[in-house]
Design a protein around this motif. Sequence first.
Motif, short mmCIF file in Angstrom:
data_model
loop_
_atom_site.label_atom_id
_atom_site.label_comp_id
_atom_site.label_asym_id
_atom_site.label_seq_id
_atom_site.Cartn_x
_atom_site.Cartn_y
_atom_site.Cartn_z
N TRP A 260 0.80 -1.08 0.06
CA TRP A 260 -0.05 -0.07 -0.15
C TRP A 260 0.78 1.35 0.01
O TRP A 260 1.86 1.41 0.45
N SER A 261 0.35 2.01 -0.67
CA SER A 261 1.28 3.76 -0.38
C SER A 261 0.82 4.11 1.00
O SER A 261 -0.21 3.59 1.65
N PRO A 262 1.38 5.08 1.25
CA PRO A 262 1.41 5.77 2.77
C PRO A 262 0.23 6.17 3.15
O PRO A 262 -0.25 6.21 4.31
N ASN A 263 -0.63 6.86 2.15
CA ASN A 263 -2.07 7.41 2.12
C ASN A 263 -2.89 6.59 2.14
O ASN A 263 -4.23 6.70 2.57
N GLY A 264 -2.61 5.29 1.83
CA GLY A 264 -3.72 4.29 1.80
C GLY A 264 -4.69 4.27 0.65
O GLY A 264 -5.77 3.32 0.35
N GLU A 265 -4.36 4.94 -0.40
CA GLU A 265 -5.10 5.21 -1.44
C GLU A 265 -4.55 4.54 -2.79
O GLU A 265 -5.50 4.33 -3.82
N THR A 266 -3.48 3.86 -2.68
CA THR A 266 -2.96 3.25 -3.83
C THR A 266 -2.33 1.94 -3.45
O THR A 266 -1.56 1.92 -2.35
N MET A 267 -2.67 0.97 -4.19
CA MET A 267 -2.08 -0.33 -4.05
C MET A 267 -1.35 -0.91 -5.19
O MET A 267 -2.03 -0.90 -6.40
N PHE B 197 0.91 -3.83 -7.02
CA PHE B 197 1.07 -5.33 -7.07
C PHE B 197 1.55 -6.10 -8.28
O PHE B 197 1.80 -5.29 -9.21
N ALA B 198 2.31 -7.11 -8.10
CA ALA B 198 2.87 -8.09 -9.06
C ALA B 198 2.23 -9.37 -9.17
O ALA B 198 1.86 -10.12 -7.93
N LEU B 199 2.23 -10.18 -10.16
CA LEU B 199 1.54 -11.28 -10.24
C LEU B 199 2.82 -12.45 -10.42
O LEU B 199 4.16 -12.02 -10.55
N GLU B 200 2.59 -13.43 -10.34
CA GLU B 200 3.82 -14.70 -9.96
C GLU B 200 4.21 -14.84 -11.34
O GLU B 200 5.45 -15.12 -11.25
N ARG B 201 3.76 -14.80 -12.47
CA ARG B 201 4.53 -15.05 -13.52
C ARG B 201 4.36 -14.00 -14.83
O ARG B 201 4.18 -14.20 -15.85
N ASP B 202 4.25 -12.70 -14.34
CA ASP B 202 4.17 -11.53 -15.23
C ASP B 202 5.28 -10.35 -14.62
O ASP B 202 5.24 -10.09 -13.46
N PRO B 203 6.42 -10.22 -15.63
CA PRO B 203 7.21 -9.13 -15.24
C PRO B 203 6.98 -7.75 -15.21
O PRO B 203 7.33 -7.13 -16.24
N SER B 204 5.67 -7.46 -14.49
CA SER B 204 5.19 -6.26 -14.49
C SER B 204 4.65 -5.84 -13.08
O SER B 204 4.45 -6.61 -12.22
N LEU B 205 4.44 -4.48 -13.10
CA LEU B 205 3.91 -3.95 -11.70
C LEU B 205 2.58 -3.62 -12.41
O LEU B 205 2.40 -2.74 -13.02
N TYR B 206 1.38 -3.45 -11.59
CA TYR B 206 -0.03 -2.96 -11.54
C TYR B 206 -0.11 -2.15 -10.46
O TYR B 206 0.29 -2.33 -9.19
N TYR B 207 -1.47 -1.23 -10.43
CA TYR B 207 -1.82 -0.51 -9.40
C TYR B 207 -3.45 -0.32 -9.56
O TYR B 207 -3.88 -0.26 -10.67
N LEU B 208 -3.93 -0.06 -8.31
CA LEU B 208 -5.30 0.04 -8.07
C LEU B 208 -5.32 1.57 -7.29
O LEU B 208 -4.62 1.77 -6.39
N LEU B 209 -6.14 2.21 -7.46
CA LEU B 209 -6.47 3.55 -7.03
C LEU B 209 -7.83 3.53 -6.19
O LEU B 209 -8.93 3.40 -6.89
N PHE B 210 -7.81 3.83 -5.01
CA PHE B 210 -8.94 4.09 -4.11
C PHE B 210 -9.07 5.54 -3.59
O PHE B 210 -7.99 5.92 -2.84
N GLN B 211 -10.05 6.23 -3.72
CA GLN B 211 -10.18 7.47 -3.33
C GLN B 211 -11.45 8.05 -2.28
O GLN B 211 -11.74 8.91 -1.90
#
Length: 500
Positions: free
Chosen positions: A332-339, A341-355
Amino acid sequence: MAFSGFIAPPGEGKVTVLEENCQFLALPQDELEARYQVYCDVVVQDGGLPSEEGSSSAQSAFVPVHETKLKKAFNEWRYHGLDRALEILLDEAESSSSSPVKACLYCVRSLRKLQAVFFPQPHLSSKDICAKFSATRLWSRSVIRCFAMHPRLQKVAIARQDNVVEIKDLISPTSNRPGRSVLLRDKQQVDVTCIQWAPHCSNLLAVGSRGGILLWTVDHPVTTSRLLSSWVRTETVPGHCVITSISWSPHGDLLISASPVDAHLVVWDVMLGVATRISVATGGGLVAVAWSPDGRRVLTTSTMSVFRVWETRNWTCDKWTNASSRCRAACWSPNGETMVFALERDPSLYYLLFQGEEITDGSAVAIKCADLSPCVHSVDGEDVHVGGCVHSLAWDPSGERMAIIFTDDSPGSELVAVFRTRLSPILELLPGGFVRGRHGELPVSIQFHTQGLEGTLLAVAWNSGRISFVLHRFTQCPVLPEVTSLSHQYNSNYTELFSI
């Protein structure tokens, strides 16, 4: 590719000691200087791996005690699982004339084998489950199983390979006082996978293990090097064993836990000693849990390609599906609004935004924010490949740095990659640099610490049993004009991989 803009990693034989305004300093291993250290390295001695052979050799010194088949089956079920217990009972049934009992046991074993086809985790040994789902890389072979920096005091708790939790003082290189070390032992403290200090409390430590959760009260100063069991309280729930992840609420009154063999999120009221089980209908057992810093949400990942985000008022959730593999790491981001994550077999980063207050007040789809595919850097005239799938993530509490450990089979798995991050006005992942340890060392676990520091401190546990501390100073860190934020690169054309 995200790593193409990174500073080239240090060569073999050099150790990263400092980041100063986005410049990473690495020195030869035999020329390390104390002036770059905030704390001295913590070295954990290998206490030896507990084994069944060692236990049997110790038991041979005592007079053998006859065990009934039923008692032996119970002990096998307790320490090795139901399948081993069934084999013992079937051997006993073969020598008896009770055909109905034999038929029932064969029926149970057949059902277990059929269940193993669809839900393999409960049929793995506890050690195999820990090794597969632990947040610590090389869990089964590393001297350090996991560690936790105290959020406010200068001490660190370390779970060792020999089932001992050791609490060590962090010592400045200029200090003359000796460091204290306290050992925590208990018969339920076996195969420790996670450990975490309670927030706003100086002496409460939660330990997740095969036998459940242990809550240690560690008062200072401690005059003994070993604490008795009266200093510990064990929390268990039937069916909720082999704990692989725990997380405190920001207020420290609640503790949540996850087990790959249990499809329930367990919420513990620590003061009352009451556990509440929240059922997860689909997705298999739970692997990891993470409370957001603002306390509004909880992330749970599972053994399958499903993960959930819960709101903590009514404990309702939304789930994200259709991923190519299970969620391997998240933070989580320090403000708790962004997460992120990474998948087991995917060399990428993804994010979700909560506001907002509700789960639905956020991203309905996960957005790709970084491509971690391997790229080539020239180091001392040689090509070094760095990149691949992620094993674990850590985000600096100030929101300025994010560290990544790669999986064992990824190029550059001996390095820790450090991104520069920005949260406003949108999430930005900017190229940074790499942290390298001593010759032959591999990073197994990472954690950031900011208390009383100018910048942030990255603590890295290495498979050798050493914990090093790299200071990152970024109070006046400039944004390089030629660097393009990775978020802008992907926001314009993202791919919908996960949906509610």
